[in-house]
Structure formats: C-alpha cells, structure tokens
Design an enzyme around this catalytic site. Structure first.
Site, PDB file in Angstrom:
ATOM      1  N   ASP A 162      -4.796 -24.866 -75.163  1.00  0.00           N
ATOM      2  CA  ASP A 162      -5.840 -25.755 -74.677  1.00  0.00           C
ATOM      3  C   ASP A 162      -6.067 -26.886 -75.673  1.00  0.00           C
ATOM      4  OD1 ASP A 162      -7.855 -26.127 -72.566  1.00  0.00           O
ATOM      5  OD2 ASP A 162      -9.294 -25.864 -74.186  1.00  0.00           O
ATOM      6  N   GLU A 170      -1.500 -28.281 -72.839  1.00  0.00           N
ATOM      7  CA  GLU A 170      -2.564 -28.874 -72.028  1.00  0.00           C
ATOM      8  C   GLU A 170      -2.746 -30.306 -72.522  1.00  0.00           C
ATOM      9  OE1 GLU A 170      -5.696 -30.760 -71.477  1.00  0.00           O
ATOM     10  OE2 GLU A 170      -6.658 -29.253 -72.731  1.00  0.00           O
ATOM     11  N   ASP A 209     -11.801 -25.824 -65.069  1.00  0.00           N
ATOM     12  CA  ASP A 209     -12.860 -26.825 -65.242  1.00  0.00           C
ATOM     13  C   ASP A 209     -13.099 -27.665 -63.992  1.00  0.00           C
ATOM     14  OD1 ASP A 209     -13.631 -26.238 -67.833  1.00  0.00           O
ATOM     15  OD2 ASP A 209     -12.143 -27.554 -68.747  1.00  0.00           O
TER      16      ASP A 209
END
Length: 500
Positions: A295, A342, A396
């Site tokens: 991430d 990501e 998200d």
C-alpha cells in the site's frame, strides 16, 4: 502473476461466522472452495495485523507489522484442535448480523482466550508452541512485552510509560518480564493460535490452486512495538516526540489532502543497517502470503512529509525515498519479489521507473475511469497495459452500484458508455463493468465481493478521511450460492481467465 487470471477481494473480517466477525473457521474454507470452484486464482485480503478501537479498527493502523490480529482467530477451530470445549464457545446473546461489533467481539474472544490458556498451561507437550516461539523470536518477545506493558499501564502509549520502560533499559525489561511471565506467555500463546490457524488456511487455499494476496501497509502506528523497539528508524526526536508524520496531498478522496499521522521513516538510518527491519518484515510476509500488495508504494520513491504540529496535510512536502537501493537489497535476499505496487494518486516518473526496473505491476481502478481525457486516463480499460492488476474498486471506494446511485456526477454517468464501449442498464451495471475488466488486456483482474453481489453503499468497506462506521461489512452466509458461482465461472471461461 503473468497469465490471464482473476481473483476476489474479500477481507477475513467480512467472512460469515457465528461469532460476530469473520475468522479463519469453516466459512473461510468454504470461501476458498467457492473461489476455486468458479475459476479464481487469487484471494486478496486486507492487512491481518493487530487493530484497535482507538484507530477505528482499521487494518491499516496496526500496533505491530509482524503480529496477527487475535480477533481473526476462529473459536470453532480452537474447539476442533482441542484448545477449547464446545461449552466454552456457547453464545448466550447472538451477535448482530451484517456488521462487525468490534467491542462485543473483543470481549467474547478475550473470555475464550482465557479459557484456552488455562487449559494450555496444564499441557505437558508444548513442543509445537516452543518451536513457534523460537522461530518468531525476531519480533514475538518484544510484541509480548509491548502488549503487556501497555495493559499494565492502562492502555497508555509507550511514550507515556515510565522512563526506564519507555527507553527500553535492559534491566527494567528483565525485571518486568520476571514479574509478568504468565501474561507474556499468554500473549505468545494467542499469537501461536493465530499463526497456526493462518498457515493451515493458506495451505488449504494453495492446495485448491488459490494464491493469497496479502496487503502490506507501508507505515506503522506511532504507538506500535516497531517504533518503540526501533525509534532510530523513524523521524522522532530524542524524547520520542514525532517530528514529521505521513499523509498525502489533495487527491480524489480529499480536497485538503490526508493527514494519516503515522511516523515517517528515517531512511538514512535504515540504509546504514541495510534496511534490516524492512528485510525481516518482507521475509515474514512472504511466509504469510503468496503475493504482497504494498500500500502506498510511491512512498519508496518519494513520500509526503507533514510537520507533526500542522493540522492540515496541505502544509507537507515531498521528500525523496530510498528508491532502487532498497529493492536491490531485497532482490539479493529473496529469489523472487511477488509484489503488486499500489500506484494510485499522484504518480511521478521516478515511481514508474522504479516499478519498471523491478518488474512490479501497478494497479488500475475502473471507478477512476470516468473523469478527464479518456485517451490519457490510465484507468480506462482501453489504456491498460498487459502487466497490471485491474480492479473495479478498492477497499477505499464505494461499490459500483453505490458509486453510480450516490456519487457519480452527471458527466461521469455520461462517460460510462464511452469508457465501457458497451450499452448498459443501471441495474446490471456491475456485471457490465466486471465483464469489461475481464475482457481487458490486464493480466490480473480482482473484483471486490460486494461488486459481484451488486451491493450499494451498504457493501462499502471504508470511507477515507473518516474514522467511524468503517471495516464493518460482512457477507451473508447464503451469498456464496451455486448460481453466483456458475455465473462467475462462465465469465472466467469466456474471457480466458480460468484457473483450471
């Protein structure tokens, strides 16, 4: 990850169970069977490190980069393995369905952990436990100390502990460990249960040809065992106060940027020790997962650093990260680096170069495809490179149906047919989008489970920049039916993404 394959994004907390939260019990095995049965190669999850209510139970706010989340331990499996009796897991008041009630779940599991530990103390055969403790010695002893000290001092952060414990004076730690040996062993025992269940579940998934994609948050919490043990690896002062914190500039999710609040790394100090803490972290996670989604990957090229006293993220600035020097160290240590980068948000040429140099695929998110120039937007399926991982949305995002009915602006709705190059009806939009992704050039396509189910806002996992009502969504037990499995399997076969 270099063949046309697909997978499902479903966090463990969202799996059905009788105990108020998804866990590593029989429903997790049933989900593996479902995924394998409809031709899925990948099961992607969110981070499975310890969480807490102070940080909204976010899996991206962890107290340890190495420890496992006790809430994910299955009571059912504890009974099967002989750690509990069936009477230990009786539920007098049923847990609510549909959402996780973290407080109630936490209280229940503490009760059964106590029962299991009392039974474990009477056992004479502890070889398996002792092997686990020895194998995890890099992090486990410190994790147990951190957890018990925090409990003894009323949950206060490490920076508020007595000076000798705060600064890890060896004599003070030895004395504390002597006085609290039983509590320390209990913490280790709970971690033993977690990793025992996790590795059995992973082995089962792999036996069904399903690979697990783990999620690695780039940052850890300030109040974490990692910062307490390795303060020199983070930008904090001699008194343990934060100097700078993490975040990101204004983006799709926030006009003023996001102030995450984690300590940022002191990469210069990490480089002097050949990134040892990070190397151990990656080694640990490669044992846990088949692939690692990192991430906020762009933080390795450059990261948004905000002075700790500033209340808004817009007052931060970009700072250069370790870049290729870090990944060269990893490449020397490990035979392969099965990493997904990501790379969402503001991506600069140095990030792209870093990914190309080491062959890491980036991400594409279809819900980002309906703004801007369709010819240049990287999230438009027609613009996908083959070497990428394409998603309908992430944890998200809203769901496809939630986005369409509650968030999409008129111009975005007007662009849907152009982007998809297909006619659609609002009712079936999620299936149309999934089919377009499956037909795209992307080698890997990952679909969140709520999108397969056509859920609206109720299926959303997280709303960025908020701390309440997140990470609660749960799958209904009857959702994984044969009709859905057959429909996914047909699409997988049609688009040449079968795992068979």
């Amino acid at each position: 990850m270099y063949k046309r394959r697909s997978g499902i994004l479903l966090h463990i907390t969202s799996i059905p169970s009788r105990y108020g939260i998804g866990d590593m019990g029989s429903f997790a095995y049933a989900f593996v069977d479902f995924a394998a049965g409809c031709g899925q190669k990948y099961w992607q999850i969110l981070p499975i490190n310890p969480t807490d209510g102070i940080n909204g139970n976010s899996p991206y706010s962890c107290s340890s980069a190495f420890g496992g989340n006790p809430l994910l331990i299955s009571p059912e499996m504890m009974v099967i393995e002989g750690f509990l009796q069936p009477s230990d897991v009786n539920i007098t008041v049923p847990f609510a369905e549909g959402k996780v009630d973290y407080a109630s779940v936490g209280a229940f599991k503490e009760k059964i952990f106590n029962a299991a530990f009392r039974r474990f103390q009477k056992k004479t055969d502890r070889e398996d436990f002792d092997r686990f403790v020895k194998a995890q010695q890099y992090w486990l002893e410190d994790f147990a100390l951190f957890t018990v000290i925090k409990s003894v001092y009323g949950g206060r952060g490490w920076n508020e502990w007595p000076q000798s414990l705060k600064t890890r004076k060896p004599q003070a730690l030895r004395e504390f460990a002597r006085k609290n040996s039983l509590a320390l062993e209990r913490v280790k025992f709970i971690q033993y249960l977690f990793f025992r269940q996790w590795h059995k579940l992973k082995a089962y998934a792999n036996s069904k040809k399903v690979s697990i994609i783990g999620d690695i948050p780039i940052y850890v919490n300030y109040d974490s065992v990692d910062v307490w043990c390795h303060p020199s690896f983070f930008k904090i002062d001699a008194q343990g106060h934060l100097k700078f914190i993490s975040g990101c500039p204004p983006d799709y999710f926030s006009r003023t940027g996001q102030r995450w609040g984690n300590p940022v790394y002191n990469w210069a100090n990490l480089k002097r020790v050949k990134f040892s803490w990070w190397v151990e972290r990656v080694a640990h996670d490669l044992e846990m997962f088949d692939y690692l989604r990192i991430d906020h990957f762009r933080g390795f090229a450059g990261f948004w650093q905000i002075p700790a006293h500033e209340k808004l993220a817009v007052f931060g600035r970009w700072v250069k990260g370790p870049g290729a020097s870090f990944f060269k160290v990893l490449a020397k240590r490990f035979k392969a680096l099965p990493i997904i980068a990501e790379d969402l948000g503001e991506i600069t040429p140095d990030v792209i170069e870093l990914m190309k140099k080491f062959g890491f695929p980036g991400m594409r998110v279809l819900l980002f495809a309906f703004n801007g120039d369709m010819n240049d937007n990287p999230h438009v399926p027609a613009n996908y490179p083959a070497h990428c991982v394409a998603y309908s949305g992430t944890h998200d995002n809203n769901t496809i149906q939630g986005w369409y009915h509650q968030e999409a602006k008129p111009h975005e709705k007007a662009n849907i047919a152009r982007v998809l190059q297909k006619k659609f009806t609002p009712r079936d939009l999620h299936w149309t989008m999934i089919e377009v992704l499956m037909q795209s050039r992307a080698e890997t396509v990952i679909i969140p489970m709520p999108d397969y189910l056509g859920l609206r806002e109720e299926g959303r996992m997280n709303t960025p920049a908020t701390k309440v009502n997140n990470w609660q969504w749960r799958l209904k037990a009857n959702a994984l039916n044969s009709r859905l499995s057959q429909k996914i399997a047909r699409m997988v076969k049609k688009t040449d993404r079968s795992n068979l």
